[in-house]
Design a protein around this motif. Structure first.
Motif, short mmCIF file in Angstrom:
data_model
loop_
_atom_site.label_atom_id
_atom_site.label_comp_id
_atom_site.label_asym_id
_atom_site.label_seq_id
_atom_site.Cartn_x
_atom_site.Cartn_y
_atom_site.Cartn_z
N LEU A 158 55.61 28.30 -17.95
CA LEU A 158 54.69 27.17 -18.14
C LEU A 158 55.69 25.87 -18.98
O LEU A 158 55.27 24.79 -18.62
N VAL A 208 57.10 24.21 -16.16
CA VAL A 208 56.08 23.37 -15.42
C VAL A 208 55.69 22.16 -16.14
O VAL A 208 55.66 21.00 -15.67
N ASP A 209 55.55 22.30 -17.47
CA ASP A 209 55.49 21.04 -18.31
C ASP A 209 56.69 20.02 -18.16
O ASP A 209 56.69 18.89 -18.42
N ASP A 257 45.30 27.30 -9.51
CA ASP A 257 45.06 27.73 -10.77
C ASP A 257 43.74 28.04 -11.16
O ASP A 257 43.14 28.23 -12.38
N SER A 286 48.66 23.47 -16.71
CA SER A 286 49.53 24.33 -17.54
C SER A 286 48.82 24.75 -19.03
O SER A 286 48.79 25.92 -19.44
N ARG A 294 47.79 28.50 -20.20
CA ARG A 294 48.40 28.92 -21.39
C ARG A 294 47.05 29.64 -22.20
O ARG A 294 47.10 30.43 -22.86
#
Length: 197
Positions: A72, A75-76, A89, A99, A103
């Protein structure tokens, strides 16, 4: 919970009189139900899976939570790379890979795991005691069943009593054979193994 009477000659549940054991079992069930309700109050909407769902549900390995957080992090860093996953998701925005939501789910999974781990000794002791108790009678009674089944072939009264047992045993053998023949494949790993990484 009832306390042991001073004049009793038993010391553990194994030699506890059955009336006392029954009373304590009822109290234990009531305590378990009360505790279950308190857990439901703490975590409204707790999920109950079917046996099949449990067998195929993903299992996270030790350390996997931290590794998924690192995914993640990427991803960020590069959200455009993951736009194709936006609708996978199960989040609120079908156009964005969320994300922060993922999390939260990872952390909730980890915290649920820790709560379940703290409770497992209780269930483990009761479960182990159940298995231990079964070992004290099942094999002997299966030997008695085999003798009774042989005798039932020539004694109608014995057959009348034993018929539902014979039927029960046949159904269990058939069910076990059917289960073996359609055993599901193990769930795929959530992260690549070292050779694939």
């Amino acid at each position: 919970m009832p306390s042991k009477k001073k004049d009793s000659n038993w010391t553990t549940w194994e030699d506890m009189p059955i009336d006392e054991f029954r009373a304590r079992a009822e109290k234990a069930k009531a305590l378990a139900a009360e505790f279950g309700q308190k857990l439901d109050d703490l975590f409204p909407g707790l999920v109950t899976l079917t046996k099949e769902q449990r067998q195929t549900a993903p299992r996270l390995r030790d350390g996997e939570h931290a590794m998924l957080h690192k995914v993640l992090d990427v991803v960020d860093m590069k959200p455009a790379l993951f736009e194709s996953l936006a609708d996978q998701d199960e989040g609120m925005d079908p156009n964005r890979f969320e994300s922060a939501l993922l999390r939260d789910r990872i952390e909730k999974h980890l915290l649920f795991s820790k709560v379940a781990e703290s409770l497992s000794p209780i269930g483990g002791e009761l479960g182990d005691s159940t298995l231990y108790t079964a070992a004290k009678f099942r094999e002997t009674l299966y030997a008695a069943y085999r003798i009774a089944k042989t005798h039932a072939q020539t004694d109608r009264k014995v057959m009348d009593v034993l018929a539902p047992v014979i039927d029960f045993m046949r159904k269990n053998v058939a069910a076990a054979a059917a289960t073996k023949s359609r055993k599901p494949a193990p769930a795929p790993s959530t992260l690549p193994i070292a050779e694939e990484a």
